[in-house]
Design an enzyme around this catalytic site. Structure first.
Site, short mmCIF file in Angstrom:
data_model
loop_
_atom_site.label_atom_id
_atom_site.label_comp_id
_atom_site.label_asym_id
_atom_site.label_seq_id
_atom_site.Cartn_x
_atom_site.Cartn_y
_atom_site.Cartn_z
N ASP A 36 0.93 -1.42 0.07
CA ASP A 36 -0.15 -0.05 0.18
C ASP A 36 0.56 1.31 0.27
OD1 ASP A 36 -3.54 0.37 1.18
OD2 ASP A 36 -1.61 2.38 0.52
N VAL A 63 1.21 1.90 -6.83
CA VAL A 63 0.87 0.94 -7.88
C VAL A 63 1.37 1.91 -9.36
CG1 VAL A 63 -0.43 0.17 -6.34
CG2 VAL A 63 -1.54 1.54 -7.37
N ASN A 89 -6.16 -4.47 -5.37
CA ASN A 89 -7.43 -3.83 -5.40
C ASN A 89 -7.01 -2.62 -4.87
OD1 ASN A 89 -9.07 -4.35 -3.14
ND2 ASN A 89 -7.61 -3.46 -1.80
N TYR A 155 -14.47 7.77 -11.78
CA TYR A 155 -14.27 6.34 -11.68
C TYR A 155 -14.98 5.49 -12.69
CZ TYR A 155 -14.91 3.36 -6.79
OH TYR A 155 -14.69 2.08 -6.79
N1 LIG Z 1 -15.75 1.32 -1.00
C1 LIG Z 1 -16.71 0.66 -2.08
O1 LIG Z 1 -17.83 0.89 -1.76
C2 LIG Z 1 -16.05 -0.21 -3.32
C3 LIG Z 1 -17.18 -0.61 -3.86
C4 LIG Z 1 -16.76 -0.93 -5.14
C5 LIG Z 1 -15.23 -0.71 -5.05
N2 LIG Z 1 -14.43 -0.09 -3.87
C6 LIG Z 1 -13.17 -0.66 -4.66
O2 LIG Z 1 -12.74 -1.51 -4.12
C7 LIG Z 1 -10.88 -0.84 -3.64
C8 LIG Z 1 -10.53 -0.58 -2.46
O3 LIG Z 1 -11.12 0.48 -2.07
P1 LIG Z 1 -11.58 0.76 -0.50
O4 LIG Z 1 -13.50 0.92 -0.53
O5 LIG Z 1 -10.86 -0.92 0.33
O6 LIG Z 1 -11.13 2.28 0.05
P2 LIG Z 1 -10.36 2.10 0.88
O7 LIG Z 1 -9.68 3.96 0.68
O8 LIG Z 1 -10.79 1.71 2.93
O9 LIG Z 1 -8.79 1.77 0.83
C9 LIG Z 1 -8.29 1.80 -1.03
C10 LIG Z 1 -6.17 0.93 -0.52
O10 LIG Z 1 -5.88 2.16 -1.72
C11 LIG Z 1 -4.78 2.50 -1.17
N3 LIG Z 1 -4.30 3.60 -2.65
C12 LIG Z 1 -4.55 4.56 -2.97
N4 LIG Z 1 -3.79 4.81 -4.06
C13 LIG Z 1 -2.16 3.63 -3.85
C14 LIG Z 1 -1.69 3.68 -5.18
N5 LIG Z 1 -1.25 5.16 -5.64
N6 LIG Z 1 -0.71 2.82 -4.43
C15 LIG Z 1 -0.67 1.97 -3.54
N7 LIG Z 1 -2.16 1.62 -2.56
C16 LIG Z 1 -2.88 2.93 -3.47
C17 LIG Z 1 -4.92 2.84 0.20
O11 LIG Z 1 -4.18 4.14 0.71
C18 LIG Z 1 -5.82 2.31 0.45
O12 LIG Z 1 -5.81 1.92 1.73
C19 LIG Z 1 -10.58 -0.07 -4.63
O13 LIG Z 1 -10.25 -0.74 -6.02
C20 LIG Z 1 -12.31 1.03 -5.18
O14 LIG Z 1 -12.37 1.22 -5.91
C21 LIG Z 1 -14.65 0.10 -3.39
#
Ligand SMILES: NC(=O)c1ccc[n+]([C@@H]2O[C@H](COP(=O)([O-])OP(=O)(O)OC[C@H]3O[C@@H](n4cnc5c(N)ncnc54)[C@H](O)[C@@H]3O)[C@@H](O)[C@H]2O)c1
Length: 277
Positions: A36, A63, A89, A155
């Protein structure tokens, strides 16, 4: 499925979905390589997992940078010599009206949500193929990769790209008769920190805080809507249970929220209706 002793690789593991995935993979007896950009929370989850007896290595990296993703892959492979489940992810969400948004917003979303997935595929898939054993990559997209809505255009666009990228990847892995499977996780809203993605935006892609659009009622309303949607979502443990059910059922598309069926049907019906006689 017996997960004991298998290796799980997770990006975006410091918060939200990735963090809960890491926890549940450890409970299943898997060894972990977690990555991360959020070094502080990553160190905390690593410590928590180790205190339960789990075997964990971690890498703080971005990433968006292929060299950093590749170093993460090399470290994982050197340490464990195997990759069984690779959760590609990490992701970010930005909101706005398309023509008012900055280039920085679009670059950031595309670089993390699309280039980040590509970098993961490029760094890990050749090794995963070479193992010549059953293993799987799971790219996180979103329900927003299957339908459209007006709040967060970047998004939605990047998540459609994530679905398409994974469908093609699955096809290519199959055509080349590899033992690697690909799935795309398309959840609806889940209570995470996604609405605070701004915390993880690199300095060089920050918006100008004095820009009129980012001080406008439209931007404030869209920001608030995103927070309400994320915080109104399902809880993480259930979201991860549904993800594992999809993996165990060998699904290409893994969905979590049955209530989106009418929206998916409506979108595809509109496309089908547009086919000329
Ligand atoms: N929470 C929701 O409702 C939801 C729904 C659909 C999809 N998603 C997807 O799930 C995945 C995880 O998101 P989440 O909801 O857990 O959000 P979150 O913000 O809680 O976690 C996302 C993580 O990605 C990390 N991150 C961001 N940019 C980064 C980079 N450049 N390099 C490395 N790490 C990086 C962040 O530090 C964070 O720990 C994402 O792809 C998001 O689009 C989330």
């Amino acid at each position: 499925m017996d997960y004991t002793g298998k290796v799980a690789v997770i990006t975006g593991a410091a918060n939200g979905i990735g963090r809960e995935l890491a926890r549940q993979c450890a409970i299943k007896g898997m060894k972990l390589s977690i990555g991360d950009i959020d070094a502080a929370n990553l160190a905390e989850i690593e410590k928590d997992l180790k205190s339960t007896g789990a075997e964990v290595i971690s890498s703080s990296f971005d990433v968006r940078k292929f060299d950093e993703f590749d170093a993460f892959a090399k470290k994982t492979i050197e340490h464990y010599g195997a990759v069984d489940l690779f959760f590609n992810n990490a992701g970010v969400a930005v909101v706005g009206t398309i023509w008012s948004m900055s280039e920085e917003d679009w670059k950031w979303g595309l670089e993390v949500n699309v280039m980040g997935l590509f970098h993961g595929v490029k760094a890990f898939i050749p090794f995963m193929i070479s193992q010549d054993k059953d293993c799987r990559i799971i790219n996180t997209a979103s329900i927003g990769g299957l339908i459209t809505s007006p709040n967060s255009p970047n998004y939605i666009a990047t998540k459609h790209a994530a679905v398409a990228l994974t469908e093609v990847l699955a096809r290519q892995l199959q055509d080349q008769e590899t033992k690697v499977k690909a799935s795309v996780y398309c959840p609806g809203f889940i209570v995470t920190n996604l609405h605070n993605s701004e915390l993880h935006r690199p300095q060089e892609l920050k918006n100008d805080p004095n820009d009129a659009y980012y001080n406008s009622p439209d931007f404030a309303a869209k920001t608030q809507r995103m927070a309400e949607q994320v915080l109104g979502g399902i809880q993480l443990p259930e979201a991860i249970n549904r993800l594992f059910k999809g993996i165990e059922a060998d699904k290409l598309h893994i969905l979590t929220h049955p209530e989106y069926r009418p929206l998916i049907e409506a979108r595809f019906k509109s496309i089908l209706d547009a086919i000329p006689e």
